[in-house]
Motif scaffolding. Structure first.
Motif, short mmCIF file in Angstrom:
data_model
loop_
_atom_site.label_atom_id
_atom_site.label_comp_id
_atom_site.label_asym_id
_atom_site.label_seq_id
_atom_site.Cartn_x
_atom_site.Cartn_y
_atom_site.Cartn_z
N VAL A 1 0.84 -1.21 0.00
CA VAL A 1 0.00 0.00 0.00
C VAL A 1 0.87 1.26 0.00
O VAL A 1 0.53 2.26 -0.64
N LEU A 2 2.00 1.23 0.69
CA LEU A 2 2.89 2.39 0.66
C LEU A 2 3.51 2.57 -0.72
O LEU A 2 3.67 3.70 -1.21
N MET A 3 3.88 1.47 -1.37
CA MET A 3 4.42 1.56 -2.73
C MET A 3 3.37 2.10 -3.70
O MET A 3 3.71 2.83 -4.65
N PHE A 4 2.12 1.76 -3.50
CA PHE A 4 1.06 2.26 -4.37
C PHE A 4 0.97 3.79 -4.30
O PHE A 4 0.93 4.48 -5.32
N PHE A 5 0.94 4.35 -3.10
CA PHE A 5 0.82 5.80 -2.97
C PHE A 5 2.11 6.52 -3.35
O PHE A 5 2.06 7.67 -3.78
N CYS A 6 3.26 5.85 -3.20
CA CYS A 6 4.52 6.48 -3.62
C CYS A 6 4.62 6.63 -5.13
O CYS A 6 5.42 7.43 -5.61
N PHE A 7 3.82 5.88 -5.87
CA PHE A 7 3.84 6.01 -7.32
C PHE A 7 3.47 7.42 -7.77
O PHE A 7 3.91 7.89 -8.82
N PHE A 8 2.68 8.13 -6.98
CA PHE A 8 2.24 9.48 -7.34
C PHE A 8 3.16 10.56 -6.78
O PHE A 8 2.86 11.74 -6.90
N ALA B 1 -1.04 13.98 -3.25
CA ALA B 1 -0.36 12.69 -3.12
C ALA B 1 0.38 12.57 -1.79
O ALA B 1 0.35 11.52 -1.15
N SER B 2 1.05 13.63 -1.37
CA SER B 2 1.72 13.59 -0.06
C SER B 2 0.70 13.47 1.06
O SER B 2 0.92 12.76 2.05
N PHE B 3 -0.43 14.16 0.92
CA PHE B 3 -1.51 14.02 1.91
C PHE B 3 -2.04 12.60 1.95
O PHE B 3 -2.33 12.06 3.03
N ALA B 4 -2.16 11.95 0.79
CA ALA B 4 -2.68 10.58 0.74
C ALA B 4 -1.72 9.60 1.41
O ALA B 4 -2.16 8.71 2.16
N LEU B 5 -0.42 9.75 1.16
CA LEU B 5 0.54 8.85 1.80
C LEU B 5 0.54 9.03 3.31
O LEU B 5 0.59 8.06 4.07
N MET B 6 0.48 10.28 3.76
CA MET B 6 0.43 10.52 5.20
C MET B 6 -0.85 9.96 5.81
O MET B 6 -0.82 9.39 6.91
N THR B 7 -1.95 10.10 5.10
CA THR B 7 -3.21 9.56 5.62
C THR B 7 -3.16 8.05 5.76
O THR B 7 -3.63 7.49 6.76
N GLN B 8 -2.60 7.37 4.77
CA GLN B 8 -2.46 5.92 4.86
C GLN B 8 -1.60 5.53 6.06
O GLN B 8 -1.91 4.58 6.79
N PHE B 9 -0.52 6.27 6.27
CA PHE B 9 0.36 5.99 7.40
C PHE B 9 -0.36 6.20 8.73
O PHE B 9 -0.24 5.40 9.65
N LEU B 10 -1.11 7.27 8.83
CA LEU B 10 -1.82 7.56 10.08
C LEU B 10 -2.96 6.58 10.32
O LEU B 10 -3.20 6.18 11.47
#
Length: 734
Positions: free
Chosen positions: A157-164, A261-270
């Motif tokens: 899931v982290l690799m998916f959001f890092c694509f953007f 995209a940065s907001f999405a990755l942070m949201t997934q992490f949180l």
């Protein structure tokens, strides 16, 4: 204007003249936008570090899985494709690993995944490498999902959001080779009487040039003076710890990435930690605080050494349990704090890293031990990196190169990208005049191979191989390799000159190619080949990729939030719609963060595999890892010692736990498991040493509630009984 005046303008109303000059956002919505940008920002250096460590984790995972390639990923193993497609698959999954069942087919896919992981590691064609690595990782997960655990889910899931996200902008080959077109233009337009008068543009866009602020017409403040330019140590420390200064340096830093995209990755992490906290509803976590003690009481998970000592310290275990629950509850707030964002996020990221490092040192968690420590590093803010570079005194030098030489250009950019991140890279066109601030002998630079120069802060210049050697010596991380790198470069240049002097080696490029100027992308012709004039790019085509990317991220983030809300049964969120289930499954965004929840398990299991040879001799197959090497043990109905060796590794442990213990089609899986055992044992042994029959018993025991290091006996049951099919030409020898 001084840095103090700039900082002061953030909190007090400014004059119209100052506002028109763009010194500071002086309206409340502009101040709110700046704070929101700081909260949602990620740093390109953090993303680069995360990219490198994720690639290393992928390589380690591939090497770890290769040991069980036949058993887990071929038709000759415990999960053949016929069984997987019948009971262990989903209609929304796509897996290239299902296209073949032979050893060499699986090994080829492993090799391809390994090569793209190496490409991701060095940052070459980063976005393509990440996409292929993610796709092959998900395909591998589909092939046998029974051996997966939370670490695999977190990685994909982290690799998916890092694509953007721009994870290849820093510390990558892409940053060296693929530069914006304006960089080449600036080199050709440099003044003919100066050496390095035009600074090369960054390999990534400025944080203020292509941000939403420019689209909305909001003013972004100008960057303050660097810390090293302030007169005293006290003023540097005061400004570094200042909230206003931290915000200002973040929003004006070229390393800042603040987007959806940065907001999405942070949201997934949180969400991972919020969901993990909401799953921990048992008394062991919230009331008695004995969760750590029960987890350490499980023989498979507990590592030797300090965890053995901790297991007998109930007060310490209770304190650690309370600390974990509290930090999972309040730690996410540190990552999104609008006040002192740099300090708070650094404390939060390092806190999560330390928590997972403690888990990894105490428990056997497989790949989760790696990826959970790596994930918080992506959250490190710009404030952390600026302070780290200042504390380590990263040298600020200037690198000059000959713009007509491709080799010189690549070497100079490589030194700046990998060795000296704070250096300037400037083209040198002709010899400098006496009035030039940075003096470099252009003629001497051209006589050297490679044609590059390094100018230190004390105005001492180095040329050619000496400049390359000095760049390695000044590097904070790679200085021990300085002499070796200079030696290899000298030998390489000498070998190249020797080879290019021979006419009978047509496959060696001539020196004219290395010295040729870098090609510049030609402009669009005024007329198309059919004679028609080209139409200017429409607004739709210009903004369509941005809109599609935003919609895709919005859909993915909605799926993640609603899916986790359904897992924790959050009443304030709507029920997960069935129409979006295919999105979660197809893009592998389905996730569950219920590790050791609602309470840690109090029971543990192991197996007794009682076998009978052709001659009637009784043997045991499970203990001491004999099953995986197809060896025999003496009959023993006791508990395995050492316990974890009986499961070989975490993949096999999850296969027993997720498949043979809990899956609804465990009987079909158990039948195939017995056939796999018989086939491999009877392939290895001959005559009376072959395996004739096998009885599999499951034994369980319970961690003593007194937490005194003992276990109470639990239930035992016979799971399966197998009769091995012996070839008809094999008969027992008396």
């Amino acid at each position: 204007m001084s840095s103090h005046e700039v900082v002061k303008g953030l909190s007090s109303p400014a004059d119209r003249d100052r506002a028109a000059a763009g010194v500071r956002p002086n309206r409340w919505w502009e101040i709110f936008f700046v704070r929101l940008r700081v909260i949602a920002h990620l740093d390109r250096r953090s993303l680069a570090l995360f990219r490198v460590l994720v690639a290393v984790t992928t390589i380690w995972d591939i090497c770890h899985r290769v040991r069980d390639l036949t058993a887990h990923y071929t038709d000759a193993g415990v999960m053949p494709r016929s069984l997987a497609l019948l009971w262990f698959t989903d209609i929304n999954w796509i897996s290239v690993h299902m296209m073949g069942g032979s050893f060499w087919f699986a090994a080829t896919l492993f090799a391809i995944q390994f090569m793209f992981a190496l490409s991701l590691l060095v940052g070459y064609r980063t976005r393509l490498s990440l996409a292929v690595s993610w796709f092959l990782l998900c395909s591998l997960h589909i092939r046998n999902f029974l051996v997966l655990h939370s670490g695999d889910i977190l990685q994909r899931v982290l690799m998916f959001f890092c694509f953007f996200l721009p994870i290849g902008d820093v510390f990558s080959v892409d940053a060296v080779l693929f530069t914006p077109a304006e960089s080449s233009t600036s080199e050709t337009e440099a003044s003919p009487n100066t050496c390095g008068s035009t600074e090369e543009s960054s390999s990534f866009p400025s944080s203020t040039s292509s941000s939403p602020a420019a689209w909305l017409g909001l003013r972004i403040p100008s960057p303050p003076a660097p810390l090293h330019e302030h007169p005293s140590v006290w003023s540097r420390l005061r400004l570094w710890l200042s909230d206003r200064e931290s915000v200002l340096r973040t929003v004006t830093s070229p390393y800042c990435v603040a987007s959806f995209a940065s907001f999405a990755l942070m949201t997934q992490f949180l969400i991972m930690y919020i969901a993990a906290y909401m799953h921990k509803t048992g008394d062991d976590w919230r009331v008695t605080y004995v969760a750590t003690s029960f987890a350490l009481g499980l023989d498979y998970f507990r590592r030797p050494g300090i965890p053995d000592w901790m297991f007998h310290q109930p007060e310490l275990c209770a304190l650690l349990t309370e600390a974990v629950v509290t930090f999972q509850h309040f730690g996410p707030a540190l990552l999104v704090s609008p006040i002192f964002p740099g300090i708070c996020r650094t404390i939060g990221a390092i806190g999560f890293l330390a928590m997972h490092a403690g888990f990894s040192l105490s428990f056997r968690l497989g790949q989760f031990a790696w990826i959970s420590v790596i994930a918080p590093l992506a959250m490190l803010p710009t404030w952390f990196w600026d302070g780290l570079f200042y504390t380590l005194k990263v040298p600020r030098v200037t690198l000059y190169y000959d713009p007509q030489s491709t080799l010189s250009t690549i070497l100079a950019r490589s030194c700046s990208t990998f060795l000296l991140p704070l250096s300037k890279v400037l083209p040198c066109t002709q010899s400098t005049s006496s009035s030039t601030k940075h003096r470099v002998d252009h003629d001497q630079l051209l006589r050297q191979r490679p044609s590059m120069a390094l100018l230190r802060a004390d105005q001492e210049a180095f040329y050619g191989v000496d400049a390359f050697h000095q760049a390695w010596r000044l590097s904070i991380c790679f200085w021990p390799l300085a002499s070796l790198s200079a030696f290899l470069l000298r030998r390489g240049m000498s070998l190249y000159k020797t080879l290019t002097s021979r006419d009978w080696l047509p496959f060696i490029w001539p020196e004219s190619v290395i010295s040729a100027p870098r090609p510049v992308r030609p402009h669009l012709p005024y007329r198309l080949p059919n004679g028609r004039r080209p139409r200017p790019q429409s607004k739709l085509r210009q903004y369509a990729p941005i809109v599609v990317k935003t919609l895709a991220l919005g859909l993915a983030l909605t799926v993640v939030v609603l899916w986790n809300g359904g897992n924790v049964k959050a009443s304030f969120l709507p029920q997960f719609p069935g129409e979006l289930r295919w999105v979660a499954k197809f893009f592998h965004l389905d996730q569950l963060w219920s590790m050791f929840s609602p309470n840690p398990p109090h029971m543990q299991f192991w197996y007794i595999m009682d076998g009978t040879k052709v001659d009637g001799t009784k043997v045991e197959l499970f203990k001491n890892g004999a099953l995986y090497e197809f060896e025999y043990n003496e009959p023993n109905w006791g508990k395995p010692d050492p316990f974890h060796v009986a499961f070989k590794n975490h993949r096999w442990f999850k296969f027993f736990e997720n498949g043979l213990n809990a899956h609804s089609h465990r009987d079909a899986l158990g039948q195939r498991f017995g056939d796999w055992i018989c086939e491999n044992y009877n392939h290895k042994y001959h005559g009376n040493d072959r395996l004739k029959s096998l009885d599999v018993f499951q034994h369980m025991d319970q961690v003593n509630p007194k937490l005194d290091g003992t276990h109470l006996p639990g239930p035992s049951s016979k799971q399966w009984s197998f009769q091995c099919n012996l070839p008809p030409d094999i008969s027992p020898r008396v």
